[in-house]
Motif scaffolding. Structure first.
Motif, PDB file in Angstrom:
ATOM      1  N   GLU A 243       0.815  -1.211   0.000  1.00  0.00           N
ATOM      2  CA  GLU A 243       0.000   0.000   0.000  1.00  0.00           C
ATOM      3  C   GLU A 243       0.849   1.263   0.000  1.00  0.00           C
ATOM      4  O   GLU A 243       0.598   2.201  -0.767  1.00  0.00           O
ATOM      5  CB  GLU A 243      -0.910  -0.035   1.231  1.00  0.00           C
ATOM      6  N   ALA A 244       1.864   1.332   0.846  1.00  0.00           N
ATOM      7  CA  ALA A 244       2.688   2.539   0.943  1.00  0.00           C
ATOM      8  C   ALA A 244       3.423   2.813  -0.366  1.00  0.00           C
ATOM      9  O   ALA A 244       3.520   3.967  -0.803  1.00  0.00           O
ATOM     10  CB  ALA A 244       3.686   2.400   2.093  1.00  0.00           C
ATOM     11  N   PRO A 262      -8.116   3.544   2.842  1.00  0.00           N
ATOM     12  CA  PRO A 262      -8.901   4.431   3.703  1.00  0.00           C
ATOM     13  C   PRO A 262      -8.066   5.485   4.427  1.00  0.00           C
ATOM     14  O   PRO A 262      -8.517   6.615   4.618  1.00  0.00           O
ATOM     15  CB  PRO A 262      -9.543   3.458   4.694  1.00  0.00           C
ATOM     16  N   THR A 263      -6.844   5.126   4.794  1.00  0.00           N
ATOM     17  CA  THR A 263      -6.003   6.076   5.524  1.00  0.00           C
ATOM     18  C   THR A 263      -5.572   7.264   4.675  1.00  0.00           C
ATOM     19  O   THR A 263      -5.138   8.286   5.207  1.00  0.00           O
ATOM     20  CB  THR A 263      -4.741   5.356   6.049  1.00  0.00           C
ATOM     21  N   ASP A 264      -5.689   7.136   3.349  1.00  0.00           N
ATOM     22  CA  ASP A 264      -5.221   8.195   2.455  1.00  0.00           C
ATOM     23  C   ASP A 264      -6.350   8.954   1.752  1.00  0.00           C
ATOM     24  O   ASP A 264      -6.091   9.911   1.018  1.00  0.00           O
ATOM     25  CB  ASP A 264      -4.305   7.592   1.375  1.00  0.00           C
ATOM     26  N   VAL A 265      -7.590   8.526   1.964  1.00  0.00           N
ATOM     27  CA  VAL A 265      -8.703   9.067   1.181  1.00  0.00           C
ATOM     28  C   VAL A 265      -8.843  10.579   1.348  1.00  0.00           C
ATOM     29  O   VAL A 265      -8.915  11.330   0.357  1.00  0.00           O
ATOM     30  CB  VAL A 265     -10.021   8.362   1.552  1.00  0.00           C
ATOM     31  N   GLU A 320     -10.828   2.576   8.421  1.00  0.00           N
ATOM     32  CA  GLU A 320     -11.056   3.908   8.993  1.00  0.00           C
ATOM     33  C   GLU A 320     -12.548   4.241   9.016  1.00  0.00           C
ATOM     34  O   GLU A 320     -12.953   5.402   8.931  1.00  0.00           O
ATOM     35  CB  GLU A 320     -10.313   4.976   8.173  1.00  0.00           C
ATOM     36  N   GLY A 321     -13.377   3.204   9.093  1.00  0.00           N
ATOM     37  CA  GLY A 321     -14.818   3.401   9.121  1.00  0.00           C
ATOM     38  C   GLY A 321     -15.445   3.700   7.771  1.00  0.00           C
ATOM     39  O   GLY A 321     -16.659   3.944   7.703  1.00  0.00           O
ATOM     40  N   LEU A 322     -14.665   3.660   6.688  1.00  0.00           N
ATOM     41  CA  LEU A 322     -15.176   4.030   5.358  1.00  0.00           C
ATOM     42  C   LEU A 322     -15.802   2.817   4.670  1.00  0.00           C
ATOM     43  O   LEU A 322     -15.315   2.295   3.680  1.00  0.00           O
ATOM     44  CB  LEU A 322     -14.048   4.617   4.511  1.00  0.00           C
TER      45      LEU A 322
END
Length: 533
Positions: A243-244, A262-265, A320-322
């Motif tokens: 991912e990174a 999700p962490t980057d959205v 992230e809850g998305l």
């Protein structure tokens, strides 16, 4: 990292506010399209094969969408329109489907696309020797595919089959193949398949990339797209499981399109350099059990596991809850979803978990914090794929189960190896997901005929389940069909074959140098009308 099997689309797509499928992603394009250029797309796993009849992976189907054409196309409004077939008729009893083909289409190898090629393609998909995990199933009860003329053919069915029209739009799996190329390539056909689509397979560098080149003779797009060759000359699929690394390459301009974690959205959506398309997945991520392996050969243990997991915590950690918590085997983005499953399915209740496990003989007899039965601790191995959302999901579930006295070991396998392991039944549990366009995913994942060759990884042989699945897929009336899928959702929940976990929103980032890319109702980014600066 999904299947369709991990597989077609009939339900309404739930989309983000402002997403309109019939319009380009981003502002309307008013410039003149430019020929040429390269568009680079990051993919999270390498296909097992690019043979559409021998792969069960969604990524194979996604790539072949660019390489193949559908018999019947689906436009941006969800309407069925001509593809390689200019017209089709269905007999009143639903058992004979007749098609008229275009007469101006050639395969990438220069051979003509005709009724004989369609007959050969479908015969290969239906041949048990092909062991097709998905393509053959998409044809359902088709008994024969027969050329009735140079450019006419018909399908004969044993019984009516509701998903067939939608399934015939799936060019990624029911790709019409060059019989000459299939015969000449043999077992190597999956490295460089030959279709009729706007791009051709140019190169596959294992572990690195798959390169597609424009097919210069292409001039038979469906009527809602432009006529002539694609504008983009080269599409490169970069294989990037980390991912990174994907996000770093995307933000550095080394790749042009990628799914966004999700962490980057929020960061990417706030950056004026990118477009972001978003929509709810047509599928579910779940923990599945092998019903032939202890301890999950006990239905009471499987049911207890459904009460053991706090899905909201899993969703928050993984996405992230998305997304949405999953309750059954269907998501709300597919036809046949029954809202009542949200109350019917087990909800997080650790005390209920403990009670059910005690009834099944699992108690902490020696006070060491680990449940045991007949002197054996409650320990099991679960497999997952090496993507961050799945890894985070597994870690949260592992922690929750440990608090209940259950030890879960996590082992990671590459996607192709994992599918082989699940197919062979050499596992206890696995994290898995699918993307599909039809509730007939039930046939692929639960019908006993797919044990060992398809995606029936639970390895359950249940005649009532088989009968319900067949009845649902052969019922034409949509209201009656929806009732059958309601019953299926209850029955599969009762058997506790899965712990449904989450349904994610898909976020796809695109570099703004693209013009006129479009989001199709099936969730694909359509690049045929697109051009790049």
């Amino acid at each position: 990292a999904s299947l369709v099997a991990v597989l077609a689309i009939a339900g309404l797509l739930i989309s983000a506010p402002g997403t309109t499928f019939a319009e380009p992603i981003g502002p309307p394009d008013t410039g003149e399209a430019q020929q040429g250029g390269e568009w680079t797309i990051a993919i999270t796993e390498e296909p097992d094969t690019l043979d559409p009849q021998k792969s069960g992976t969604a990524i194979t189907a996604a790539i072949l969408d660019d390489v193949c054409d559908p018999l019947i196309a689906e436009n941006f409004d969800g309407e069925y329109v001509p593809g390689l077939a200019t017209e089709w008729t269905i007999s009143p009893d639903g058992l004979t489907w007749s098609f008229v083909l275009r007469e101006d289409v050639t395969f990438h190898d220069g051979t003509p696309m005709n009724a004989a090629a369609v007959e050969a393609t479908f015969a290969r998909a239906l041949d048990p020797a092909t062991q097709s995990p998905i393509a053959g199933s998409l044809l359902g009860p088709v008994e024969t595919a027969r050329a009735t003329g140079d450019f006419t053919f018909e399908l004969k069915l044993r019984e009516p089959f509701a998903p067939l029209l939608e399934n015939l739009t799936d060019d990624g799996r029911l790709c019409i193949l060059s019989p000459q190329a299939v015969a000449q390539a043999g077992d190597d056909f999956g490295r460089k398949p030959v279709g009729t689509g706007p791009w051709m397979i140019e190169e596959w560098r294992s572990g690195d990339r798959i390169v597609l080149k424009q097919f210069p003779n292409y001039n038979w797009a469906p009527p809602f797209l432009h006529q002539g060759p694609a504008y983009i000359e080269t599409i490169t699929y970069r294989i990037m499981p980390e991912e990174a690394a994907r996000m770093a390459a995307f933000e550095a301009g080394e790749i042009d399109q990628t799914g966004i974690a999700p962490t980057d959205v929020e960061r990417i959506k706030a950056d004026d350099a990118y477009y972001v398309a978003e929509f709810l997945r047509k599928g579910v991520v779940f923990l599945e059990f092998n019903t032939t392996q202890a301890p999950f050969d006990d239905p009471k243990v499987r049911t207890a596991m459904n009460y053991a997991i706090d899905k909201t915590d899993v969703l928050d950690a993984a996405l992230e809850g998305l997304g949405q918590v999953a309750h059954g085997f269907l998501p709300p983005s597919l036809f046949g979803y029954w809202p009542g499953i949200e109350q019917y399915a087990p909800a997080y209740d650790p005390e209920r978990t403990k009670a059910l496990l005690a009834e099944a003989g699992w108690t902490d007899s020696d006070g060491n914090g680990i449940l045991d039965k007949n002197g054996q601790p409650f320990q099991f191995v679960t497999y997952t794929i090496p993507t961050d959302t799945f890894t985070r999901t597994a870690q949260v579930v592992q922690s929750q189960l440990k608090g209940l006295g259950i030890e879960m070991e996590i082992q990671t396998l590459e996607f192709g190896a994992l599918l082989d392991t699940l197919k062979a039944g050499e596992f206890q549990a696995s994290f898995m997901g699918y993307t599909y366009e039809e509730p007939d995913i039930a046939y692929l994942w639960f019908h006993s005929s797919n044990i060992g060759t398809g995606l029936a990884h639970s390895h359950l042989r249940d005649q009532r389940l088989d009968d319900l699945i067949v009845q649902a897929r052969s019922t034409i009336d949509p209201n009656e069909r929806a009732k059958l899928y309601e019953e299926l959702q209850r029955y599969i929940t009762d058997q506790a074959l899965w712990v449904p976990l989450w349904i994610n929103f898909n976020y796809i980032g695109l570099n703004k140098r693209v013009h006129n890319a479009q989001l199709h109702p099936d969730g694909d980014i359509v690049l045929f009308d697109a051009w790049v600066e």
